[in-house]
Design an enzyme around this catalytic site. Structure first.
Site, PDB file in Angstrom:
ATOM      1  N   ASN A 122       0.824  -1.201   0.000  1.00  0.00           N
ATOM      2  CA  ASN A 122       0.000   0.000   0.000  1.00  0.00           C
ATOM      3  C   ASN A 122       0.868   1.264   0.000  1.00  0.00           C
ATOM      4  OD1 ASN A 122      -1.957   1.947   0.315  1.00  0.00           O
ATOM      5  ND2 ASN A 122      -3.046   0.862   1.938  1.00  0.00           N
ATOM      6  N   TYR A 129       1.848   8.158   5.551  1.00  0.00           N
ATOM      7  CA  TYR A 129       2.293   8.000   6.939  1.00  0.00           C
ATOM      8  C   TYR A 129       3.699   8.558   7.129  1.00  0.00           C
ATOM      9  CZ  TYR A 129      -1.707   4.818   7.253  1.00  0.00           C
ATOM     10  OH  TYR A 129      -2.961   4.274   7.221  1.00  0.00           O
TER      11      TYR A 129
END
Length: 170
Positions: A122, A129
């Site tokens: 992902n 993040y």
């Protein structure tokens, strides 16, 4: 707008869990019912909590989390089980706002850790993040015991005289 979920939000949370499972290529694994989610989030002993991201009353995303505990720091932390923003709302800051709200919970309550897992493939989420300053936990691998192996190991508790009912777990 970020707000705490209410019992009336359970159906939309369930829908978004299914959407997330489809995105993660695991739709057949998302089996939680609305009744189970209601009990987990709003029952007598909540096991998890949820925040919703909305715009004009329209739910655009959610974060589902629970408290964990670090024996090393002696404090609770937040474990983010699911973070999801609907595709049409991505890039508008809703995911960041949900994570900021959870970071605020950590700060307010004295929690020293905020952790989650992300699928290795992902890349959009990993990049997001990292842009926040989050770092992968190198040297750690997540393990899971489920299904038949979990059942078989649990049977050993009966043979030793220990059972979950005798523990101090909630």
């Amino acid at each position: 707008m970020i707000r705490a979920a209410t019992p009336a939000d359970v159906p939309v949370i369930r829908d978004m869990i299914r959407e997330l499972a489809e995105y993660e290529r695991a739709a057949d694994h998302a089996r939680a019912t609305e009744e189970q989610l209601h009990e987990a989030l709003f029952g007598a002993h909540p096991a998890a909590f949820a925040l919703l991201a909305e715009d004009g009353g329209e739910p655009l995303g959610f974060a589902l989390w629970f408290r964990n505990f670090s024996t090393w720091t002696g404090t609770h932390g937040v474990y983010l089980e699911d973070l999801y923003v609907r595709p049409s709302a991505r890039g508008a800051g809703h995911g960041r706002a949900l994570l900021a709200a959870l970071a605020g919970i950590c700060r307010e309550r004295g929690y020293e850790r905020f952790e989650w897992s992300v699928l290795d493939w992902n890349e959009p989420s990993i990049g997001f993040y990292r842009s926040l300053g989050a770092e992968p936990m190198s040297g750690w691998t997540v393990y899971r015991l489920a299904g038949e192996p979990l059942r078989a190991l649990a049977e050993e508790a009966g043979k030793t005289g220990l059972s979950g009912a005798k523990s101090n777990a909630a």
